[in-house]
Every structure is written in C-alpha cells, then in structure tokens.
Design an enzyme around this catalytic site. Sequence first.
Site, PDB file in Angstrom:
ATOM      1  N   CYS A   2      28.042 -49.642 -42.483  1.00  0.00           N
ATOM      2  CA  CYS A   2      27.488 -50.930 -42.923  1.00  0.00           C
ATOM      3  C   CYS A   2      28.484 -52.073 -42.712  1.00  0.00           C
ATOM      4  CB  CYS A   2      27.151 -50.867 -44.400  1.00  0.00           C
ATOM      5  SG  CYS A   2      26.052 -49.534 -44.814  1.00  0.00           S
ATOM      6  N   ARG A  27      30.261 -51.366 -35.243  1.00  0.00           N
ATOM      7  CA  ARG A  27      30.504 -50.392 -36.310  1.00  0.00           C
ATOM      8  C   ARG A  27      29.391 -49.357 -36.402  1.00  0.00           C
ATOM      9  NH1 ARG A  27      33.874 -52.635 -40.587  1.00  0.00           N
ATOM     10  NH2 ARG A  27      32.647 -51.534 -42.120  1.00  0.00           N
ATOM     11  N   TRP A  84      23.852 -48.758 -42.284  1.00  0.00           N
ATOM     12  CA  TRP A  84      23.895 -47.430 -41.668  1.00  0.00           C
ATOM     13  C   TRP A  84      23.435 -46.478 -42.765  1.00  0.00           C
ATOM     14  CZ3 TRP A  84      27.301 -42.995 -42.015  1.00  0.00           C
ATOM     15  CH2 TRP A  84      27.223 -42.135 -40.915  1.00  0.00           C
ATOM     16  N   ASN A 110      28.233 -52.499 -49.161  1.00  0.00           N
ATOM     17  CA  ASN A 110      28.805 -51.416 -48.343  1.00  0.00           C
ATOM     18  C   ASN A 110      29.359 -50.373 -49.294  1.00  0.00           C
ATOM     19  OD1 ASN A 110      28.410 -52.899 -46.077  1.00  0.00           O
ATOM     20  ND2 ASN A 110      30.565 -53.012 -45.488  1.00  0.00           N
ATOM     21  N   GLY A 111      29.196 -49.094 -48.966  1.00  0.00           N
ATOM     22  CA  GLY A 111      29.767 -48.041 -49.798  1.00  0.00           C
ATOM     23  C   GLY A 111      28.670 -47.191 -50.425  1.00  0.00           C
ATOM     24  N   GLU A 489      41.459 -33.182 -28.023  1.00  0.00           N
ATOM     25  CA  GLU A 489      41.025 -34.579 -27.982  1.00  0.00           C
ATOM     26  C   GLU A 489      40.188 -34.845 -26.721  1.00  0.00           C
ATOM     27  OE1 GLU A 489      40.693 -37.025 -29.804  1.00  0.00           O
ATOM     28  OE2 GLU A 489      40.761 -38.838 -28.591  1.00  0.00           O
ATOM     29  N   LYS A 493      36.433 -36.436 -26.859  1.00  0.00           N
ATOM     30  CA  LYS A 493      36.031 -37.647 -26.121  1.00  0.00           C
ATOM     31  C   LYS A 493      34.779 -37.348 -25.309  1.00  0.00           C
ATOM     32  CE  LYS A 493      37.562 -40.271 -27.641  1.00  0.00           C
ATOM     33  NZ  LYS A 493      38.433 -40.067 -28.731  1.00  0.00           N
ATOM     34  N   GLU A 496      31.602 -36.842 -27.644  1.00  0.00           N
ATOM     35  CA  GLU A 496      31.090 -37.965 -28.436  1.00  0.00           C
ATOM     36  C   GLU A 496      30.471 -39.068 -27.601  1.00  0.00           C
ATOM     37  OE1 GLU A 496      35.466 -39.879 -29.602  1.00  0.00           O
ATOM     38  OE2 GLU A 496      33.872 -39.976 -31.068  1.00  0.00           O
ATOM     39  N   HIS A 512      39.909 -13.238 -26.003  1.00  0.00           N
ATOM     40  CA  HIS A 512      39.500 -12.751 -27.328  1.00  0.00           C
ATOM     41  C   HIS A 512      38.067 -13.147 -27.649  1.00  0.00           C
ATOM     42  CE1 HIS A 512      43.528 -11.345 -28.034  1.00  0.00           C
ATOM     43  NE2 HIS A 512      43.984 -12.530 -27.631  1.00  0.00           N
ATOM     44  N   LYS A 611      32.079 -46.379 -36.222  1.00  0.00           N
ATOM     45  CA  LYS A 611      33.504 -46.596 -35.934  1.00  0.00           C
ATOM     46  C   LYS A 611      34.370 -46.237 -37.130  1.00  0.00           C
ATOM     47  CE  LYS A 611      37.047 -47.994 -33.593  1.00  0.00           C
ATOM     48  NZ  LYS A 611      37.524 -47.022 -32.581  1.00  0.00           N
TER      49      LYS A 611
HETATM   50  O1  M6R Z   1      39.745 -44.716 -38.433  1.00  0.00           O
HETATM   51  P1  M6R Z   1      40.231 -43.286 -38.417  1.00  0.00           P
HETATM   52  O2  M6R Z   1      41.324 -43.079 -37.425  1.00  0.00           O
HETATM   53  O3  M6R Z   1      40.616 -42.782 -39.773  1.00  0.00           O
HETATM   54  O4  M6R Z   1      38.984 -42.447 -37.940  1.00  0.00           O
HETATM   55  C1  M6R Z   1      39.029 -41.054 -37.887  1.00  0.00           C
HETATM   56  C2  M6R Z   1      37.878 -40.504 -37.087  1.00  0.00           C
HETATM   57  O5  M6R Z   1      36.669 -40.857 -37.691  1.00  0.00           O
HETATM   58  C3  M6R Z   1      37.887 -41.027 -35.634  1.00  0.00           C
HETATM   59  O6  M6R Z   1      39.071 -40.691 -34.982  1.00  0.00           O
HETATM   60  C4  M6R Z   1      36.693 -40.434 -34.858  1.00  0.00           C
HETATM   61  O7  M6R Z   1      36.885 -39.070 -34.660  1.00  0.00           O
HETATM   62  C5  M6R Z   1      36.498 -41.163 -33.528  1.00  0.00           C
HETATM   63  N1  M6R Z   1      35.114 -41.328 -33.259  1.00  0.00           N
HETATM   64  C6  M6R Z   1      37.065 -40.443 -32.376  1.00  0.00           C
HETATM   65  O8  M6R Z   1      36.885 -41.122 -31.165  1.00  0.00           O
END
Ligand code: M6R
Length: 616
Positions: A2, A27, A84, A110-111, A489, A493, A496, A512, A611
Amino acid sequence: MCGIVGFTGTRSAAPILLDSLKKLEYRGYDSAGLAIMDTGLIAGNKPEGTITVSKVRGRIANLCEKTCDGELLPGLTGIGHTRWATHGAPTEENAHPHLSNDGRFAVVHNGIIENYLTLREELIADGYHFESETDTEVIVHLIEMYYKGSVRDALIKTANRLSGSYALGVICSDEPGKIYAVREASPLILGIGIDENFFASDVTALVNHTRNVIYLEDGEFAELSKESIRIFDVSGQVIHKKTKRIMWDVQAAEKGGYEHFMLKEIMEQPGAVKATIAPRIKNGKVEFDELTDLIPYLPGIRKIIITACGSAYYAGCAGKYALEKLCKIPVEVQLASELRYSDPLIDEETLVIVISQSGETADTIAAMKECKARGAKTLAIVNVVGSSVATISDFTVYTWAGPEIAVATTKGYTTQIAVLYMIALYIGDSLGRIDGDYGKMVETIQALPRRIQQAIDMNPGIPAFAKKYHESKALFFIGRNTDYAVALEGALKMKEISYLHAEAYAAGELKHGTIALIEEHQPVIALCCNPSIMEKTLSNIVEVKSRGAEVLALTFRSNQKILSVADDLLFIPKVDALFSAVIEIVPLQLLAYHVAKENGCDIDKPKNLAKSVTVE
Ligand code: M6R
C-alpha cells in the site's frame, strides 16, 4: 504494498495526489482511491468541508479516467491511497479511503490492524455500519466514536485502541484545509512546501513537489495545514523535529532512457557499488565511522548471525564466506521469517547483522527486535535512510544504491554484499585476525565497480541466450561454495521476473536427488568462478551433460576446461572468489531480464510481488 499520500495547499489537490500516487505504483497495488475535501473556494457546488471519495479497482490510470484527471474532484485538500489487498479481496468497496458513517472523516491506512475483529464486533454492537471487509474500516469508525470536537484527541484515543502497524492519513469535514498523519510501525514522511504541505509513505511521492521532509517516528501524530505542520506525541504534547533535505535527483527515480527500471538499475551497479565503497576506504584501509562504537564489543563476539529476507538473505549467504575467513568468527545466515519464531540461541556474545534494502520488511524488523531482546548487538545494512530497520538497530551502515524502483532488486543486492565484504575486512582487521594480504584485498574491493562494468560489457550474447532458453520448462542453477550462494540469487531473479521455474542446487547435491530431473535439452546454468572447487563443479557439468543437459556456464575467459565442455558461455573478469559474488550475479541479472522480456512479462512490477513487504 500500500501507499499513502496527502496534500493541503492552494492548488487543486486531486491532480497532485494522482501524480504522487503514480510515483508509488512501483510498490505494487491492486486498487486506488482519493478523498477530496471541498473548501468552497473553488468550483465545487457542495458545502465547504464536504468529502467526496472516488475509488477504482486496478491501475491509477483508471482513477484518472474516472475523475477526469482529478477535475471532477474540486478541492484544495485531500488524501490518496494505493491498496495491496490483505483483508478482503481487491474490490472497489475494499479500496481506501474509507468514510465514517456520518461522512465527517475519511481515512487511508498502510499496515495491518491485528485486533480489528474484536474492534469490529464492538463497533457493530454500538450501531456502526461497515461497508468493507478491511481491517482499516474499524479506524474510521473509532475516530467518529471518539470525536468530541477535537480531531487530535480522537486520533490519540483511536491509536490507543489499535494493535499492529499503521500509517494513517485522515481528513475531517469540520476542519477544511487540514490533513492528519499518524505513524506506528509503518513509514510516513511529511513534505514541506511553500503555502502547501504533504505527507506520503515514500519519499518518491514527494520529490516532485518538495525536498524538505520530516520523518515521523512510531507514536507520532501530525496536523498539517497549508501554512504549518504540528507534530505531537501520544500524550498530545507538541514535539519539534528536524527537517531533512532529500538529495536524490528526480531523474534518479525515473527510467533515464532505459526500457525498464530494472535494466537501468542493473546498469547503475558500477556507480552504486562505488558510491557505497569509496567513502569507506581511506589511505588503503577500510574505515567505518558509523562502527567505531562497535569495536569495544568485538573481542567478546562468539557468533555472527545474518538475518534477512529474499535477496537480502542471499546477499548474507554470499557475504558469509568473507566474514568467516577474515574474522574467524562462525557465521550463520537465517531467514528472518524463520528466526523470529525459532527461539534462537542468541545472547550478548552474538552480533546480528540485519540486511534490508527498504528497511521496512516486517519479518526482518521482527527478527531484529527478537535478537535485541536477547541481548545481541544489531548492525543493520540498509538502503533507505530513516527507515525502521535503520532506526531500531544499534549500528547502521547505509548502502548508497539510491532509490531502487524495480521490484526485483539488483543494485540493492550488490551494494549489500559490497558492504559485507568491507565489514569483514573492518572487523577482521580490528581483531587482528586477517592472515592474507590485507592491502591486496582492499585493492580488489576498490576495483569491484570496474569489474562489474566489465561483466556487463563482456556478455553481448545474453539476449541471444534468452531467445534460446526462454521457453524452457525449468532452469537449474548449480554451483559450489561462493558460486552456490550466487546461484540462489540467480534463480530467484529468474523466477520472480520471468515466471520460469528456476531452482538453485549445490552442485554436489545433484546426485542425492536432483539429477533425476535432468533430461534431454534441460538447461543447466553452471557457475564456475571459484578456482578452489572448480574441478568438482566440472565433474557435475559432465554428469548433467551425459544425461542430455544443455550447459550455460558462467566463468572466466581463460578457463579452458569449462570452455571445452559447456554449450554456451557467460563471462566475468577474474576476481578473487572471496569477493566475486557482486560480479558473478551481473550476467545472471541480465539473463533473467532478457528472458522476462522475451516472455513479455511486466518486468518492473512482477505479478503477486511488492517492492517492500511491510506485512508478515
Ligand atoms: O527490502 P528488503 O531488502 O528487506 O526486501 C527483502 C525481500 O523482500 C526482497 O529482497 C525480495 O526478495 C526481492 N523481490 C528480490 O528481488
């Protein structure tokens, strides 16, 4: 996640709020709305103070269309929201702002209000009528219930009843020209203009209008009119806070000629890593002015725990190797969402390193609080100044990556690892435990920005590999040791932003179980950038190839053995493996980007993702 905005001034509020809401689109959200108060001074035909709400499901563009770019909502004061969904489906009814039954108040939030069910039952028993399924709606009815002529008192009484996290924006028809803001465990920033004032949950919504801001802290309330801002605490006492100047360039928060924010941010990595490293290397030594008070505690530290979520967690996995090797302290990397409920063995002899780009990730904040409660010292690595993680931690080291807009982090991740490398050198050196060539390591770190640029320039073939692999059913990433950390990682990437099934496996684990998945033409991305374990990874490449896999290897140009067995190649310049993760990830980020582009995905705003994950 949000987003909240608020405006009061002498200009028409709705177009300004719509523009600010657009800045929060990155966001992630599913509905949006505005509440505008008619001040009777411009072409409204309603009595002064009348609040008009307009809400839509879907994009801000729909709200612009519905309100004729705000023209249908005349008024100089208003609040806006992007939602959201958490409690209740993404519908127009559940979208914010929510109105009180008497129409006197409108609220954006928000929250999450954790005790909303109890409050809802109580309010229904008292005769209040609910229009939505949201937790937020209890807030606006509580404000109405407690209102006896003072909005300030009603807000304080309401806040006393709420458990959970909230950033609130409130308007009241009895007070035309005023907007109220309340913060508890959810970010909220006040923007100071000339004859106008603002609030927003994120500075990117403010920078088009003002660079002078005040960060609200938990338990603080603000009353804004066009001429003044008053901040008060839970007891109603006025408090004075410092104004800060936002130095971010407006252009820095926009795409700057690239097709997507993600590509722009990948390309910004040499600069972001340099901005993060350079101020901390003085006369060939790593210096952290922000960590001098940590030094006395270091000899007593028996264990380091790194905790974070998502990519920040993977940054921890990559940084662990340098920390252990240079500091000779055991390092565990734990997911914040697990650590917070794991009754962890943490005490005064533990240093907890918390990593977060946004500084607002709910699980990370909770894990950090848990560790602090057990006596650990907390050191945060954060990108957002004044964020919750930065505020709560004992020590904070900022990454200077600048605003990161694409949901998939890139420069956030690489700057986090760069900081971990430097912290490893700083602590190791302070404890006198570094047994390698310290000067050479510092030089390696200083060269990282250049090496990242080389890694970008060395791989013009990536768009062609994306065309070759984008229709695959699954992609497997394999590697050992530091390469495995980067593989994790790389796979995240890929999944996502391209929605391809991508998994990372420690190469030695293939036999294994995972090797059962290898069949003809199965793409396997093999990371081979760590000479100490290269021969072993080479054997794994041979194993998967003999079962029909197509191998895209990531390695150095001089690595003849890998060049001769792989089908396709990605390159990085040769760098000490202890510090190479920030380089290795770059071709994998570009590969994920181009695969997602081939698949026509919404790269900057992948589906189902936000985000900043400010709820559990
Ligand atoms: O803002 P933060 O670094 O705490 O966020 C952590 C994760 O939510 C963030 O890294 C998420 O995995 C991303 N979408 C990765 O690209």
